[in-house]
Design an enzyme around this catalytic site. Structure first.
Site, mmCIF file in Angstrom:
data_model
loop_
_atom_site.group_PDB
_atom_site.id
_atom_site.type_symbol
_atom_site.label_atom_id
_atom_site.label_comp_id
_atom_site.label_asym_id
_atom_site.label_seq_id
_atom_site.Cartn_x
_atom_site.Cartn_y
_atom_site.Cartn_z
ATOM 1 N N CYS A 2 -17.087 9.463 6.236
ATOM 2 C CA CYS A 2 -17.384 10.085 7.593
ATOM 3 C C CYS A 2 -16.434 10.293 8.619
ATOM 4 O O CYS A 2 -15.235 9.918 8.670
ATOM 5 C CB CYS A 2 -18.416 8.896 8.421
ATOM 6 S SG CYS A 2 -19.719 8.359 7.588
ATOM 7 N N ARG A 27 -13.147 15.017 3.992
ATOM 8 C CA ARG A 27 -13.128 13.627 3.954
ATOM 9 C C ARG A 27 -14.511 13.383 3.118
ATOM 10 O O ARG A 27 -14.507 12.259 2.430
ATOM 11 C CB ARG A 27 -13.156 13.242 5.160
ATOM 12 C CG ARG A 27 -11.963 13.102 6.085
ATOM 13 C CD ARG A 27 -12.287 12.853 7.758
ATOM 14 N NE ARG A 27 -12.680 11.272 7.671
ATOM 15 C CZ ARG A 27 -11.483 10.383 7.941
ATOM 16 N NH1 ARG A 27 -10.419 10.817 8.009
ATOM 17 N NH2 ARG A 27 -12.072 9.195 7.965
ATOM 18 N N TRP A 74 -21.354 10.427 5.767
ATOM 19 C CA TRP A 74 -21.241 10.176 4.135
ATOM 20 C C TRP A 74 -22.182 9.163 4.142
ATOM 21 O O TRP A 74 -21.887 7.855 4.633
ATOM 22 C CB TRP A 74 -19.801 9.917 3.821
ATOM 23 C CG TRP A 74 -19.686 9.715 2.433
ATOM 24 C CD1 TRP A 74 -19.507 10.758 1.515
ATOM 25 C CD2 TRP A 74 -19.505 8.432 1.731
ATOM 26 N NE1 TRP A 74 -19.234 10.062 0.143
ATOM 27 C CE2 TRP A 74 -19.415 8.780 0.168
ATOM 28 C CE3 TRP A 74 -19.973 7.213 1.942
ATOM 29 C CZ2 TRP A 74 -19.580 7.845 -0.734
ATOM 30 C CZ3 TRP A 74 -19.965 6.053 1.115
ATOM 31 C CH2 TRP A 74 -19.713 6.552 -0.377
ATOM 32 N N ASN A 100 -18.633 5.878 12.427
ATOM 33 C CA ASN A 100 -18.029 5.588 11.144
ATOM 34 C C ASN A 100 -17.889 4.281 10.580
ATOM 35 O O ASN A 100 -17.434 3.392 11.701
ATOM 36 C CB ASN A 100 -16.677 6.220 10.895
ATOM 37 C CG ASN A 100 -16.464 7.713 11.079
ATOM 38 O OD1 ASN A 100 -17.435 8.555 11.097
ATOM 39 N ND2 ASN A 100 -15.167 8.136 11.098
ATOM 40 N N GLY A 101 -18.298 3.674 9.410
ATOM 41 C CA GLY A 101 -18.047 2.515 9.237
ATOM 42 C C GLY A 101 -19.433 1.555 8.972
ATOM 43 O O GLY A 101 -20.448 2.558 8.916
ATOM 44 N N GLU A 484 -4.993 8.862 -15.386
ATOM 45 C CA GLU A 484 -5.017 9.802 -14.474
ATOM 46 C C GLU A 484 -5.792 11.108 -14.485
ATOM 47 O O GLU A 484 -6.520 11.573 -13.920
ATOM 48 C CB GLU A 484 -3.540 9.834 -13.684
ATOM 49 C CG GLU A 484 -3.664 10.826 -12.669
ATOM 50 C CD GLU A 484 -4.247 10.679 -11.342
ATOM 51 O OE1 GLU A 484 -4.861 9.504 -11.225
ATOM 52 O OE2 GLU A 484 -4.612 11.550 -10.418
ATOM 53 N N LYS A 488 -8.973 12.595 -12.966
ATOM 54 C CA LYS A 488 -8.942 13.998 -12.490
ATOM 55 C C LYS A 488 -10.429 14.742 -12.945
ATOM 56 O O LYS A 488 -10.899 15.310 -12.413
ATOM 57 C CB LYS A 488 -7.791 14.644 -12.627
ATOM 58 C CG LYS A 488 -6.520 14.421 -11.845
ATOM 59 C CD LYS A 488 -6.571 14.674 -10.341
ATOM 60 C CE LYS A 488 -7.302 13.774 -9.756
ATOM 61 N NZ LYS A 488 -6.377 12.623 -9.300
ATOM 62 N N GLU A 491 -14.133 13.321 -11.950
ATOM 63 C CA GLU A 491 -14.311 13.382 -10.492
ATOM 64 C C GLU A 491 -14.496 14.923 -10.070
ATOM 65 O O GLU A 491 -15.382 14.792 -8.919
ATOM 66 C CB GLU A 491 -13.426 12.808 -9.551
ATOM 67 C CG GLU A 491 -11.882 13.130 -9.307
ATOM 68 C CD GLU A 491 -10.861 12.487 -8.510
ATOM 69 O OE1 GLU A 491 -11.441 11.992 -7.482
ATOM 70 O OE2 GLU A 491 -9.759 12.698 -8.634
ATOM 71 N N HIS A 507 -8.867 0.430 -32.016
ATOM 72 C CA HIS A 507 -9.626 -0.789 -31.627
ATOM 73 C C HIS A 507 -10.957 -0.469 -30.901
ATOM 74 O O HIS A 507 -11.679 -1.476 -30.256
ATOM 75 C CB HIS A 507 -8.813 -1.648 -30.573
ATOM 76 C CG HIS A 507 -7.486 -2.098 -31.188
ATOM 77 N ND1 HIS A 507 -7.406 -2.970 -32.277
ATOM 78 C CD2 HIS A 507 -6.209 -1.692 -30.720
ATOM 79 C CE1 HIS A 507 -6.233 -3.119 -32.584
ATOM 80 N NE2 HIS A 507 -5.320 -2.377 -31.719
ATOM 81 N N LYS A 606 -12.633 11.642 0.417
ATOM 82 C CA LYS A 606 -11.302 11.635 0.529
ATOM 83 C C LYS A 606 -10.438 10.315 0.936
ATOM 84 O O LYS A 606 -9.522 9.722 0.566
ATOM 85 C CB LYS A 606 -10.583 12.923 1.340
ATOM 86 C CG LYS A 606 -9.107 12.856 1.295
ATOM 87 C CD LYS A 606 -8.522 13.164 -0.028
ATOM 88 C CE LYS A 606 -6.965 13.468 -0.161
ATOM 89 N NZ LYS A 606 -6.674 13.490 -1.552
#
Ligand code: AGP
Length: 611
Positions: A2, A27, A74, A100-101, A484, A488, A491, A507, A606
């Protein structure tokens, strides 16, 4: 996650808030809204979807005023829809709040307030806070500011809030606990925002609010107080970001811009720090703690996501050069498992945003246990940067794309500088150190070389864009790069991808290999090169489609691979900085070709400011 923006001044507020919300889009969000106080009283517009939908949904004359608050939500409690979008108002509709939160005790508050006759229209935790403030005000007859203060003392959880009232067109109230808020000071105007992005085009003067602080913005002045009503003198800081840095600058996406900016980001990251002429590294932020860091018995790195991958590279770097045992922990696990920290332990928190809730909680836990806690952050003035004992900024410039790219390579660069600094005058001879510094110095030019693979990667992406799965394999310093690369891809393109140490393939993951499985190998000519070639043979023998990243001039893999991407040779310890780049480009191009929203992938934020 948010975003909040608020304004009080003499400019028409609605447009200004919409621009601010656009700056906060990166964000991550699913609905947006704003509340404006003007001659007509308090007006609220909010809806599910993009800020552009919100902007189209009202006419200029609908929202006239010079005081207002805006929000990108969000979803945490309640699906993304128009009703759950912020701002939320009290039942009388005379004040509006953005938040927010997470209000953790919202269930208890909701029950209590319902018993008192309050009607809830949304599924959000935020609405409980709105009615709580209203209730305190009704029962005590206190002014809104005081009612907010009292209500906040009853709240368990995290918040960054901003409030405006129809009855007071000259005041904006904001407060924070666990969710960042910055006050921007302009000429006869004030701003409040979750981060610097909406502020940059208006002012460079900012005040960072700490947890438990409130700010009351009037038209001519502002006051910062604690939630307990103790007045505070706060330092005014200068913002480093420029407007150009937070705009796309002709690129289609922030992510691509940020990938292409890596040579300059690395130059900025090393400027004044890597000093080949003096054969040393100077990390100003660590000077005061260097001896304690050098004496560390153990280093624990805490981080999340991409920053955690950088931390894994840091483990290889610090153990190899400084000969200190290093553990790398997911911040979210570390914070809850009562970690054993003793004298001589140093905790390094890595966070691009400096606001990640789990990493921040890990920092607080480590401090509580008495460890020396260092931060590696990109955002100057961020909470983690301020709460750690010392640290090193990346100076990579703002990273707007949700997928972290230049922050990763600069995090690895900072960790390499720390490792060499710790080894200076100890495990490294002067000549070896000089060699390391030369390698770092040459890095930006080599990154420019690597970026030339862009068109080749784009052609490859055409072939692989329909794949449903990918495997990424690497060893040693390039094992974290495999993780990584997989992160990438998943996402931003929503293709399932896994990263493994190459030797682990036999394995389990080898069972997945068939002709539909693209396997990306990081096969640079280092200590484990021959072993990696054997792994490539194993995949090729099972008809897996191999993409290899190797050194320029190496033709050995051509017969085994579908595609071979060649990059300049580089010293092993900083090779992740080069090898990560073709993987960033691959995921970028595949995501674009699949029509994905590259900069704001679905469900992602973000800056992850909730647990
Ligand atoms: C990176 O591409 C991700 N979007 C994500 O994993 C990110 O690295 C993570 O959320 C940690 O963020 P931080 O570095 O700001 O703490």
């Amino acid at each position: 996650m948010c975003g909040i923006v608020g304004y009080i001044g003499d400019k028409p507020v609605a447009d200004l808030l919409i621009t601010g919300l656009r700056r906060l889009e990166y964000r991550g969000y699913d609905s947006a809204g704003l509340a404006v106080v003007g001659d007509e009283g308090l007006r609220v517009e909010k809806q599910k979807g993009k800020v552009s939908d919100l902007a189209e949904g009202f006419a200029e004359h609908d929202l006239v005023g010079t005081l207002g608050i805006g929000h990108t939500r969000w979803a945490t409690h309640g699906v993304p829809n128009d009703v759950n979008a912020h701002p939320h108002t009290n039942s009388a509709g005379d004040f509006a709040l953005v938040h927010n939160g997470i209000i953790e005790n919202y269930g208890v508050l909701r029950k209590r307030l319902k018993e008192k006759g309050y009607t809830f229209v949304s599924d959000t935790d935020t609405e409980a806070l709105v009615h709580l403030i209203d209730n305190v005000r009704a029962e005590t007859n206190l002014p809104l500011e005081e009612a907010v203060r009292q209500a906040l003392t009853q709240v368990i959880g995290t918040y960054g809030i901003a409030i405006v009232s129809a009855h007071d067109p000259n005041t904006l109230i904001a407060a924070r606990k666990g969710s960042p808020l910055i006050l921007g000071i302009g000429e006869g105007e004030y701003f409040i925002a979750s981060d610097a992005a909406p502020l940059v085009e208006h002012t460079r003067q900012v005040v960072y609010l700490n947890d438990g602080e409130m700010v009351i913005l009037h038209r001519e002045s502002y006051e910062v107080k604690t939630v307990e009503n103790v007045s505070l003198e706060k330092e005014v800081h200068e913002l480093e970001w420029s407007l150009g840095q937070i705009e796309k600058d002709g690129y289609d996406h922030f992510m691509f811009k940020e990938i292409m900016e890596q040579p300059e980001a690395l130059e900025d990251c090393m400027r004044g720090r890597v000093r080949p002429e003096e054969n040393t590294i100077v990390l100003g932020g660590l000077i005061d703690v260097l001896e304690r860091l050098r004496a560390a018995r153990r280093i624990v790195i805490v981080a999340c996501g991409t920053s955690w991958h950088a931390g894994l590279v840091g483990e290889y770097l610090i153990e190899q050069y400084a000969q200190v045992p290093v553990e790398v922990e997911y911040a979210s696990e570390f914070r809850y498992r009562d970690p054993i920290l003793g004298e001589g332990d140093v905790v390094i928190a890595i966070s691009q945003s400096g606001e990640t809730a789990d990493t921040l909680a890990a920092v607080r836990e480590a401090k509580r246990k008495g460890a020396l806690v260092l931060g590696i952050c990109n955002v100057v003035g961020s909470t983690i940067a301020r709460e750690t004992d010392a640290g090193v900024y990346l100076h990579a410039g703002p990273e707007i794309g949700v997928a972290s790219t230049k922050a990763f390579t600069c995090q690895v660069c900072v960790l390499a500088m720390i490792a060499l600094k710790l080894a200076e005058n100890r495990s490294l001879t002067d000549a070896e150190l000089a060699e390391g510094l030369r390698a770092l110095h040459a890095l930006p030019e080599k990154v420019r070389e690597v970026l030339k693979v862009n068109e080749e990667v784009q052609r490859m992406a055409q072939v692989y864009r329909y794949a449903s799965n990918f495997l990424y394999l690497g060893r040693g310093y390039n094992f974290p790069v495999a993780l990584e690369g997989a992160l990438k891809l998943k996402e931003i393109s929503y293709i399932h991808a896994e990263g493994y140490p190459a030797a682990e393939m036999k394995h389990g993951p080898i069972a997945l290999i068939d002709r539909f499985m693209p396997v990306v190998f990081i096969a640079t000519r280092d200590r484990t090169y021959d072993k990696i070639v054997s792994n490539i043979e194993e995949v090729a023998a099972r008809q897996g489609s191999v993409i290899a990243i190797t050194d320029q001039g190496n033709g050995e893999l051509d017969a085994l691979c579908e595609y071979v991407l060649r990059i300049p040779s580089i010293e092993e310890f900083i090779s992740p900085i080069l090898t990560a780049i073709p993987l960033q480009l691959l995921s970028y191009h595949i995501a674009v070709m699949r029509g994905c929203d590259v900069d704001q992938p679905r469900n992602l934020a973000k800056s992850v400011t909730v647990e």
